[in-house]
Design a protein around this motif. Structure first.
Motif, PDB file in Angstrom:
ATOM      1  N   ALA A 127       0.803  -1.221   0.000  1.00 55.61           N
ATOM      2  CA  ALA A 127       0.000   0.000   0.000  1.00 55.61           C
ATOM      3  C   ALA A 127       0.837   1.273   0.000  1.00 55.61           C
ATOM      4  CB  ALA A 127      -0.937   0.008   1.199  1.00 55.61           C
ATOM      5  N   GLU A 128       2.123   1.164   0.332  1.00 58.87           N
ATOM      6  CA  GLU A 128       2.977   2.342   0.415  1.00 58.87           C
ATOM      7  C   GLU A 128       4.029   2.404  -0.694  1.00 58.87           C
ATOM      8  OE1 GLU A 128       4.630   2.470   4.320  1.00 58.87           O
ATOM      9  OE2 GLU A 128       2.673   2.529   5.287  1.00 58.87           O
ATOM     10  N   ARG A 129       3.937   1.534  -1.669  1.00 59.47           N
ATOM     11  CA  ARG A 129       4.923   1.520  -2.750  1.00 59.47           C
ATOM     12  C   ARG A 129       4.618   2.596  -3.794  1.00 59.47           C
ATOM     13  NH1 ARG A 129       5.836  -4.904  -3.789  1.00 59.47           N
ATOM     14  NH2 ARG A 129       6.736  -5.298  -1.737  1.00 59.47           N
ATOM     15  N   ASP A 130       5.674   3.017  -4.483  1.00 58.86           N
ATOM     16  CA  ASP A 130       5.516   3.962  -5.581  1.00 58.86           C
ATOM     17  C   ASP A 130       4.789   3.282  -6.735  1.00 58.86           C
ATOM     18  OD1 ASP A 130       7.003   5.625  -4.017  1.00 58.86           O
ATOM     19  OD2 ASP A 130       8.727   5.723  -5.344  1.00 58.86           O
ATOM     20  N   GLU A 131       4.152   4.101  -7.582  1.00 55.25           N
ATOM     21  CA  GLU A 131       3.433   3.579  -8.735  1.00 55.25           C
ATOM     22  C   GLU A 131       4.006   4.162 -10.013  1.00 55.25           C
ATOM     23  OE1 GLU A 131      -0.516   4.893  -7.627  1.00 55.25           O
ATOM     24  OE2 GLU A 131      -1.008   2.820  -7.205  1.00 55.25           O
ATOM     25  N   VAL A 132       3.761   3.459 -11.113  1.00 52.12           N
ATOM     26  CA  VAL A 132       4.227   3.887 -12.432  1.00 52.12           C
ATOM     27  C   VAL A 132       3.042   3.823 -13.395  1.00 52.12           C
ATOM     28  CG1 VAL A 132       5.804   3.371 -14.323  1.00 52.12           C
ATOM     29  CG2 VAL A 132       6.547   3.013 -11.967  1.00 52.12           C
ATOM     30  N   PHE A 133       2.852   4.888 -14.175  1.00 56.14           N
ATOM     31  CA  PHE A 133       1.762   4.965 -15.141  1.00 56.14           C
ATOM     32  C   PHE A 133       2.316   5.236 -16.535  1.00 56.14           C
ATOM     33  CE2 PHE A 133       0.192   6.617 -11.120  1.00 56.14           C
ATOM     34  CZ  PHE A 133      -0.960   5.890 -10.924  1.00 56.14           C
ATOM     35  N   VAL A 134       1.672   4.685 -17.545  1.00 57.41           N
ATOM     36  CA  VAL A 134       1.954   5.024 -18.935  1.00 57.41           C
ATOM     37  C   VAL A 134       0.811   5.928 -19.391  1.00 57.41           C
ATOM     38  CG1 VAL A 134       2.127   4.131 -21.282  1.00 57.41           C
ATOM     39  CG2 VAL A 134       3.189   2.888 -19.405  1.00 57.41           C
ATOM     40  N   CYS A 135       1.151   7.115 -19.870  1.00 55.69           N
ATOM     41  CA  CYS A 135       0.115   8.085 -20.248  1.00 55.69           C
ATOM     42  C   CYS A 135       0.257   8.511 -21.699  1.00 55.69           C
ATOM     43  CB  CYS A 135       0.189   9.310 -19.350  1.00 55.69           C
ATOM     44  SG  CYS A 135      -0.103   8.928 -17.622  1.00 55.69           S
ATOM     45  N   ARG A 136      -0.868   8.672 -22.343  1.00 55.17           N
ATOM     46  CA  ARG A 136      -0.887   9.114 -23.740  1.00 55.17           C
ATOM     47  C   ARG A 136      -0.517  10.593 -23.830  1.00 55.17           C
ATOM     48  NH1 ARG A 136      -5.443  11.988 -23.517  1.00 55.17           N
ATOM     49  NH2 ARG A 136      -7.169  11.199 -22.301  1.00 55.17           N
ATOM     50  N   PRO A 137      -0.177  11.056 -25.017  1.00 58.58           N
ATOM     51  CA  PRO A 137       0.155  12.476 -25.177  1.00 58.58           C
ATOM     52  C   PRO A 137      -0.979  13.390 -24.696  1.00 58.58           C
ATOM     53  CG  PRO A 137       0.779  11.258 -27.123  1.00 58.58           C
ATOM     54  CD  PRO A 137       0.001  10.310 -26.259  1.00 58.58           C
ATOM     55  N   ARG A 138      -0.606  14.480 -24.041  1.00 59.57           N
ATOM     56  CA  ARG A 138      -1.494  15.509 -23.525  1.00 59.57           C
ATOM     57  C   ARG A 138      -2.456  15.023 -22.438  1.00 59.57           C
ATOM     58  NH1 ARG A 138      -0.420  16.035 -28.502  1.00 59.57           N
ATOM     59  NH2 ARG A 138      -2.210  15.032 -29.392  1.00 59.57           N
ATOM     60  N   PHE A 139      -2.145  13.885 -21.810  1.00 56.77           N
ATOM     61  CA  PHE A 139      -2.931  13.411 -20.679  1.00 56.77           C
ATOM     62  C   PHE A 139      -2.495  14.188 -19.443  1.00 56.77           C
ATOM     63  CE2 PHE A 139      -3.746  10.744 -16.994  1.00 56.77           C
ATOM     64  CZ  PHE A 139      -5.067  10.381 -17.214  1.00 56.77           C
ATOM     65  N   LYS A 140      -3.441  14.758 -18.717  1.00 53.91           N
ATOM     66  CA  LYS A 140      -3.123  15.552 -17.527  1.00 53.91           C
ATOM     67  C   LYS A 140      -3.084  14.650 -16.293  1.00 53.91           C
ATOM     68  CE  LYS A 140      -5.352  19.689 -19.292  1.00 53.91           C
ATOM     69  NZ  LYS A 140      -6.497  20.609 -19.135  1.00 53.91           N
ATOM     70  N   SER A 141      -1.939  14.672 -15.604  1.00 56.51           N
ATOM     71  CA  SER A 141      -1.781  13.932 -14.358  1.00 56.51           C
ATOM     72  C   SER A 141      -1.686  14.940 -13.221  1.00 56.51           C
ATOM     73  CB  SER A 141      -0.491  13.102 -14.382  1.00 56.51           C
ATOM     74  OG  SER A 141      -0.537  12.151 -15.406  1.00 56.51           O
TER      75      SER A 141
END
Length: 96
Positions: free
Chosen positions: A70-84
């Protein structure tokens, strides 16, 4: 190009005009928005972006072997112009 933007609700966010890998770090488990997100890398296509994300996940898993899930870092793949969002409240499922 990585840019700082605002969402329609006025919240700070980051985006890129290319496929990008977002690294979400847990900085304060007790905070209202405990996760801080940053763009780790940019890529010309989805395939190379996924490869970079998988490599980052392997690296992070090795560095945080004793950290609870529950405390680990996460990694996301995002498409162009996706707002995070720069600061996030909850964890979401990993995007692949």
């Amino acid at each position: 190009m990585i840019t700082d933007v605002q969402t329609s609700k006025g919240t700070s966010a980051i985006t890129s005009d290319k496929w990008h890998v977002v690294h979400s770090r847990l900085v304060d488990a007790g905070a209202k928005r405990p996760y801080v997100r940053s763009i780790h890398s940019e890529h010309a296509d989805r395939v190379s972006c996924r490869q970079a994300a998988k490599a980052l996940r392997v690296q992070l898993a090795a560095e945080s072997s004793g950290v609870p899930e529950a405390e680990r870092d996460e990694v996301f793949v995002c498409r162009p112009r996706f707002k995070s969002l720069k600061r996030a409240r909850t964890r979401r499922a990993d995007a692949e």
